[in-house]
Design a protein around this motif. Sequence first.
Motif, PDB file in Angstrom:
ATOM      1  N   TYR A  33       0.844  -1.194   0.000  1.00 21.51           N
ATOM      2  CA  TYR A  33       0.000   0.000   0.000  1.00 21.51           C
ATOM      3  C   TYR A  33       0.880   1.245   0.000  1.00 21.51           C
ATOM      4  O   TYR A  33       1.974   1.241   0.565  1.00 21.51           O
ATOM      5  N   LYS A  41      -4.433   9.414   2.794  1.00 19.33           N
ATOM      6  CA  LYS A  41      -5.067   8.553   1.807  1.00 19.33           C
ATOM      7  C   LYS A  41      -4.214   7.302   1.629  1.00 19.33           C
ATOM      8  O   LYS A  41      -2.995   7.396   1.543  1.00 19.33           O
ATOM      9  N   ASP A  43      -3.721   3.877  -0.801  1.00 24.32           N
ATOM     10  CA  ASP A  43      -4.047   3.235  -2.077  1.00 24.32           C
ATOM     11  C   ASP A  43      -3.328   1.900  -2.188  1.00 24.32           C
ATOM     12  O   ASP A  43      -2.223   1.736  -1.663  1.00 24.32           O
ATOM     13  N   TYR A  45      -0.969  -0.106  -3.939  1.00 29.32           N
ATOM     14  CA  TYR A  45       0.146   0.267  -4.809  1.00 29.32           C
ATOM     15  C   TYR A  45       0.564  -0.903  -5.691  1.00 29.32           C
ATOM     16  O   TYR A  45       0.847  -0.744  -6.861  1.00 29.32           O
TER      17      TYR A  45
END
Length: 189
Positions: A33, A41, A43, A45
């Motif tokens: 991540y 935030k 995401d 990855y």
Amino acid sequence: LEADVVNGYGVTVDPKGLIYVGDTNFGGSGRVYRIDPTIPKTDVYLDPADFGQDWFARTIQFDADYSVMYVGSHGESVYVVTMDADLNPVGKPRHFAKIQDTVQWLDGLGVDTCGNLYVPNYESSTLFRVAPDGIVTSFWTGDYTSYVHGLEWGNGVGGWKRDSIYLPQPYDNTTVIEFQIGVASAHPR
């Protein structure tokens, strides 16, 4: 962190201050991540399943110029992922080095200024060095009370040598092993 980051283990930071977390070890997703702490935030990855691969990210580190990310799997292998100029993955992760023939706990990754990768393995109490061409050598093996959990380079402050790596040992009276490598980290702090 968002709820889908179950068991973050390996953590590293890029030059922009973004945080990368390997999510494995007892029920994690196996993904890497990327976290922007300014927003905040999180995401996904890198997800090995997106490439039809079944390894689980445990530890992560960039090479010296941030063109490659190394991923130590929950198992015996290290994978590499090529990065673009914005540090986004390019192409499919590829196998880089096999540390040993049995399942291992790759508990840290460190890169020196010469491009060598250092990988401590909890299960065998061994510190491995992986050359830039992927050749693996055993750098040090301790007794089985010297279980190694993690790896940090010295920062030159308070006696911590810049050309040494330090391996914490929580099961050996909370001691730390120092190895003078002779070259500094590729990512000095």
